[in-house]
Structure formats: structure tokens, C-alpha cells
Design an enzyme around this catalytic site. Structure first.
Site, PDB file in Angstrom:
ATOM      1  N   ASP A 127       0.814  -1.221   0.000  1.00  0.00           N
ATOM      2  CA  ASP A 127       0.000   0.000   0.000  1.00  0.00           C
ATOM      3  C   ASP A 127       0.848   1.272   0.000  1.00  0.00           C
ATOM      4  O   ASP A 127       0.505   2.256   0.644  1.00  0.00           O
ATOM      5  CB  ASP A 127      -0.981  -0.008   1.194  1.00  0.00           C
ATOM      6  CG  ASP A 127      -1.750  -1.302   1.244  1.00  0.00           C
ATOM      7  OD1 ASP A 127      -2.233  -1.732   0.180  1.00  0.00           O
ATOM      8  OD2 ASP A 127      -1.846  -1.901   2.329  1.00  0.00           O
ATOM      9  N   LYS A 172       2.473   1.647  -5.244  1.00  0.00           N
ATOM     10  CA  LYS A 172       3.197   1.007  -6.359  1.00  0.00           C
ATOM     11  C   LYS A 172       2.388   1.090  -7.642  1.00  0.00           C
ATOM     12  O   LYS A 172       2.937   1.253  -8.726  1.00  0.00           O
ATOM     13  CB  LYS A 172       3.444  -0.486  -6.070  1.00  0.00           C
ATOM     14  CG  LYS A 172       4.447  -0.768  -5.002  1.00  0.00           C
ATOM     15  CD  LYS A 172       4.578  -2.259  -4.770  1.00  0.00           C
ATOM     16  CE  LYS A 172       3.325  -2.890  -4.203  1.00  0.00           C
ATOM     17  NZ  LYS A 172       2.937  -2.412  -2.867  1.00  0.00           N
ATOM     18  N   HIS A 218      -4.150  -2.713  -6.180  1.00  0.00           N
ATOM     19  CA  HIS A 218      -3.527  -1.498  -6.687  1.00  0.00           C
ATOM     20  C   HIS A 218      -4.599  -0.533  -7.192  1.00  0.00           C
ATOM     21  O   HIS A 218      -5.456  -0.916  -7.980  1.00  0.00           O
ATOM     22  CB  HIS A 218      -2.542  -1.835  -7.823  1.00  0.00           C
ATOM     23  CG  HIS A 218      -1.382  -2.674  -7.363  1.00  0.00           C
ATOM     24  ND1 HIS A 218      -0.487  -3.270  -8.216  1.00  0.00           N
ATOM     25  CD2 HIS A 218      -0.970  -3.005  -6.117  1.00  0.00           C
ATOM     26  CE1 HIS A 218       0.413  -3.931  -7.513  1.00  0.00           C
ATOM     27  NE2 HIS A 218       0.143  -3.793  -6.241  1.00  0.00           N
ATOM     28  N   THR A 238       3.794 -12.381   3.787  1.00  0.00           N
ATOM     29  CA  THR A 238       3.024 -13.120   2.813  1.00  0.00           C
ATOM     30  C   THR A 238       3.852 -14.335   2.389  1.00  0.00           C
ATOM     31  O   THR A 238       4.944 -14.563   2.932  1.00  0.00           O
ATOM     32  CB  THR A 238       2.586 -12.229   1.626  1.00  0.00           C
ATOM     33  OG1 THR A 238       1.651 -12.969   0.827  1.00  0.00           O
ATOM     34  CG2 THR A 238       3.773 -11.776   0.778  1.00  0.00           C
ATOM     35  N   THR A 252      -8.284  -4.668  -1.116  1.00  0.00           N
ATOM     36  CA  THR A 252      -8.698  -6.056  -1.298  1.00  0.00           C
ATOM     37  C   THR A 252      -9.680  -6.508  -0.225  1.00  0.00           C
ATOM     38  O   THR A 252     -10.642  -7.207  -0.505  1.00  0.00           O
ATOM     39  CB  THR A 252      -7.451  -6.965  -1.303  1.00  0.00           C
ATOM     40  OG1 THR A 252      -6.636  -6.560  -2.399  1.00  0.00           O
ATOM     41  CG2 THR A 252      -7.812  -8.437  -1.455  1.00  0.00           C
ATOM     42  N   ARG A 296     -10.514  -3.759   5.065  1.00  0.00           N
ATOM     43  CA  ARG A 296     -10.182  -3.596   6.485  1.00  0.00           C
ATOM     44  C   ARG A 296      -9.514  -2.245   6.723  1.00  0.00           C
ATOM     45  O   ARG A 296      -8.777  -1.748   5.872  1.00  0.00           O
ATOM     46  CB  ARG A 296      -9.197  -4.682   6.943  1.00  0.00           C
ATOM     47  CG  ARG A 296      -9.757  -6.063   6.922  1.00  0.00           C
ATOM     48  CD  ARG A 296      -8.696  -7.076   7.309  1.00  0.00           C
ATOM     49  NE  ARG A 296      -7.556  -7.076   6.401  1.00  0.00           N
ATOM     50  CZ  ARG A 296      -6.574  -7.960   6.424  1.00  0.00           C
ATOM     51  NH1 ARG A 296      -6.576  -8.905   7.340  1.00  0.00           N
ATOM     52  NH2 ARG A 296      -5.593  -7.906   5.556  1.00  0.00           N
TER      53      ARG A 296
HETATM   54  P1  IMP Z   1      -1.710 -13.121   2.568  1.00  0.00           P
HETATM   55  O1  IMP Z   1      -0.773 -12.574   1.551  1.00  0.00           O
HETATM   56  O2  IMP Z   1      -3.168 -13.000   2.182  1.00  0.00           O
HETATM   57  O3  IMP Z   1      -1.350 -14.502   3.041  1.00  0.00           O
HETATM   58  O4  IMP Z   1      -1.571 -12.185   3.871  1.00  0.00           O
HETATM   59  C1  IMP Z   1      -0.394 -12.151   4.664  1.00  0.00           C
HETATM   60  C2  IMP Z   1      -0.159 -10.753   5.223  1.00  0.00           C
HETATM   61  O5  IMP Z   1       0.209  -9.875   4.166  1.00  0.00           O
HETATM   62  C3  IMP Z   1      -1.393 -10.126   5.885  1.00  0.00           C
HETATM   63  O6  IMP Z   1      -0.949  -9.322   6.954  1.00  0.00           O
HETATM   64  C4  IMP Z   1      -1.966  -9.242   4.786  1.00  0.00           C
HETATM   65  O7  IMP Z   1      -2.721  -8.180   5.294  1.00  0.00           O
HETATM   66  C5  IMP Z   1      -0.694  -8.758   4.120  1.00  0.00           C
HETATM   67  N1  IMP Z   1      -0.885  -8.418   2.701  1.00  0.00           N
HETATM   68  C6  IMP Z   1      -0.985  -9.274   1.654  1.00  0.00           C
HETATM   69  N2  IMP Z   1      -1.120  -8.600   0.507  1.00  0.00           N
HETATM   70  C7  IMP Z   1      -1.096  -7.294   0.824  1.00  0.00           C
HETATM   71  C8  IMP Z   1      -1.150  -6.103   0.046  1.00  0.00           C
HETATM   72  O8  IMP Z   1      -1.245  -6.102  -1.189  1.00  0.00           O
HETATM   73  N3  IMP Z   1      -1.091  -4.916   0.738  1.00  0.00           N
HETATM   74  C9  IMP Z   1      -0.952  -4.886   2.076  1.00  0.00           C
HETATM   75  N4  IMP Z   1      -0.874  -5.968   2.835  1.00  0.00           N
HETATM   76  C10 IMP Z   1      -0.939  -7.164   2.218  1.00  0.00           C
HETATM   77 MG    MG Z   2      -2.663  -2.247  -1.842  1.00  0.00          MG
END
Ligand code: IMP
Ligand code: MG
Length: 340
Positions: A15, A18, A50, A190, A252, A255
């Protein structure tokens, strides 16, 4: 063989705008034609979000690279994971706003996120780790266990990329440095590699990398669980105001993101870790509207009388500690770079 590759990378927890940076670069022209021949994503799936403005139209992308908003072939790379249903929905949504979705191709090696992956993520990981419930971790787990299903097994032939790369390539990162599976704060990460080293998985050697564009924000935000972002941050009046004015809600997940003052030491570390050559710090307009200018540096919370002072402190520190940085820009608008 490609000529040159430029990489856009997030310098924090995702966030960091990008999307805006990548779209601006994708709009660049050489002799009237797009400078880049391809825009490619190298990691993640539809966990990303994005937000991109092109001619005042707002596009929200999750897995599709922003090249299609500029008439450029757009590749979803072999290290990405893709859920066909949400991919088709995204293509429809982008197509209905005028994007040329025929430019999208998926690497045949890209792994498929199944409904079971999504269900497992939603039931077992989303609360504990604050994941986006998009099936990311279970899909990469199957990939590592070599039990995964690949795009070449399920997608229509005409959607598959022939793996031919030429000319100039722009690599669109997802998430950010501190979410990298290797260098982030495991397990609050992630499941993919968010750093530029992983962009080479698209299929090019490190020697063709030219510029690394690092995207940062003038304050820190975190969507999802992280002990470094305790929920008591919600109680700070100014941080709450930044969240409101800056509309800090996940693209996405919807939240509310936790907001904290910029940690300049972390930013310096991530600039050096990524090899950022060109830095853009966004959302300065939000701080200006709230009128409080603070950052953490060497474990102290510093307060500045003006944004000008704060920016000059940031610039000096980065110039001292980040030898690869050639350009530092500050942005005041979601719609354009507005660099000064
Ligand atoms: P996952 O990628 O859904 O497994 O989430 C793992 C962690 O990465 C969580 O804390 C998500 O909120 C964070 N996360 C995953 N993708 C994004 C993104 O594009 N922006 C911000 N946080 C992300
Ligand atoms: Mg984002």
C-alpha cells in the site's frame, strides 16, 4: 533476450502506491510508442490491491498488471498464483471500464489457487495471521510440496503466455519489503518474495536490470495482524485522523489499516535492501492536511514544525545512508506523481 528491465518495489508493508508509480512509468513514450514492451507481475496473487487513475478513471487491480491500461502486453509471471474465477471477474471489471484485456497473458507455470485453498485460508489463517483470505499461503504450500496445479493444466490456451520476452520490461511488484517471505518479519509476512531479486523469475538475468523504483509513504500503514502495529495505535488522535483523511482501508479486504509515524530507519534499510535508485514518497498531502509532522528515527519520535522541515530531514538522512539513490520525489496526489 530483453534489452532492459526496470522494477517497481514496495518499501514497507504494501500500500505504498506502487500502482500509481507503475502506471506512470507504463505511460512513458519513446518516439510516440510505449517505452515498455511488457509489464509483468512477479509475485503474489489477488491478495494485492492497486489503485490506479488513468485520465481520471479509477481502476482497481489485484492480479492483472497495469500495462493493459496503457496498451502494453501484460504478463502474470511464473511466481504468481492465480484463482481463475477472480481473475475472470477482474478482467470483466477492467474491460467494462475500457481496458484492453486481450493484452493479458498468464505464465503456463503460474500456480492455480483453488476454492479449497481459499477455504483453508479463510478458516485457519485469516484470523491468526490477518491474511487476505485469498488462498495465498495454501497455494504456495502446494507449490513447494510439488502437489500444485499449474495454469497450463487449466487455462484456455489463448490466455497462456508463450514465454517470449523482448525489448523493455517493467516489473510490477506486489506487497512490500517487510512482507517478503525471506526478509520480512516471519510469520507476519506473505508467502512470496516481494523483493527485486524475485523479479528475475519472470525470465531475465540480473544484468539487464536498470532502475529500481522504490515506492514509500510518508507514514507507515499495516493491513493485517502484526505485533509491530499494536491496536492501541487506533487510539492516537493524529494517527486516527491520518487514517481517515488518507482513506486507509484495504483495497482487497476493506479492512481499516493501522497507521503509525514513518520509521525512517526501516525505510533506509529497505531502500538499501532493494537497491532503490529512484524513490517516491507518497501521501504528503495527507500529512499536510492533518498538520502534524512526525517520524521515528533511532528509536526517538521526532516532531517537525513543517512538512518542508520533515522532508529535508528525510532527504538528508537518505542521501547520507543510501548510496544507490539517485532521485528522491514527494507526491501530493493519488492521481499523478506530482513530483517536485
Ligand atoms: P496473505 O498474503 O493474504 O497470506 O496475507 C499475509 C499478510 O500480508 C497479511 O498481513 C496481509 O494483510 C498482508 N498483505 C498481503 N497482501 C497485501 C497487500 O497487497 N497490501 C498490504 N498488505 C498485504
Ligand atoms: Mg494495496
Amino acid at each position: 533476450m530483453i534489452n532492459a528491465a526496470d522494477i517497481v518495489v514496495g518499501l514497507a508493508w504494501g500500500d505504498e502506491a506502487k500502482g500509481k508509480v507503475t502506471s506512470h512509468l507504463a505511460s512513458l513514450k519513446k518516439d510516440g510508442a510505449p517505452y515498455y514492451d511488457f509489464v509483468a507481475r512477479w509475485n503474489g496473487g489477488s491478495n494485492a490491491g492497486h489503485t490506479i487513475y488513468v485520465n481520471d478513471v479509477c481502476f482497481k487491480t489485484h492480479i492483472v498488471p497495469c500495462g493493459i491500461l496503457h496498451g502494453i502486453k501484460s504478463i502474470i509471471g511464473p511466481n504468481c498464483v492465480l484463482n481463475p474465477d477472480s481473475f475472470y471477474r477482474e478482467l470483466d471489471a477492467l474491460g467494462s471500464k475500457g481496458a484492453d484485456t486481450s493484452l493479458v497473458r498468464v505464465s503456463p507455470r503460474c500456480h492455480i489457487v483453488s476454492e479449497q485453498h481459499i477455504e483453508y485460508d479463510r478458516l485457519n489463517l485469516s484470523k491468526k495471521l490477518g491474511t487476505t483470505s485469498k488462498g495465498i499461503a495454501p497455494c504456495y504450500a502446494d507449490k513447494a510440496a510439488r502437489t500444485g496445479v499449474l495454469a497450463r493444466d487449466v487455462l484456455d490456451e489463448e490466455l497462456l503466455w508463450d514465454e517470449n520476452l523482448y525489448g523493455n520490461l517493467l516489473c510490477e511488484g506486489a506487497q512490500g519489503v517487510w512482507l517478503d517471505i525471506n526478509r520480512g518479519r516471519y510469520p507476519w509476512v506473505t508467502s512470496s518474495e516481494t523483493l527485486p531479486y524475485s523479479a528475475c523469475s519472470i525470465g531475465f538475468p540480473t544484468q539487464v536490470i536498470n532502475n529500481i523504483y522504490g515506492a514509500a509513504k510518508i507514514y507507515d500503514t499495516r493491513s493485517g495482524e502484526d505485533p509491530m502495529f499494536p491496536s492501541l495505535l487506533f487510539d492516537d488522535r493524529h494517527l486516527k485522523q491520518i487514517a481517515d483523511v488518507g482513506a486507509e482501508y484495504g483495497v482487497t479486504t476493506g479492512r481499516r489499516r493501522k497507521v503509525n509515524w514513518l520509521n525512517l530507519n526501516y525505510l533506509i534499510e529497505s531502500i538499501n535492501l532493494t537497491g532503490t535508485t529512484s524513490l517516491l514518497i507518497s501521501k504528503c498531502d495527507i500529512l499536510e492536511e492533518v498538520g502534524v509532522y512526525r517520524l521515528f528515527y533511532n528509536e526517538e519520535l521526532l516532531t517537525f514544525v513543517s512538512l518542508v522541515d520533515m522532508k529535508s530531514f528525510i532527504k538528508t538522512s537518505i542521501n547520507n545512508d543510501c548510496p544507490l539513490v539517485e532521485k528522491i520525489g514527494f507526491s501530493y496526489s493519488a492521481k499523478c506523481l506530482g513530483q517536485e
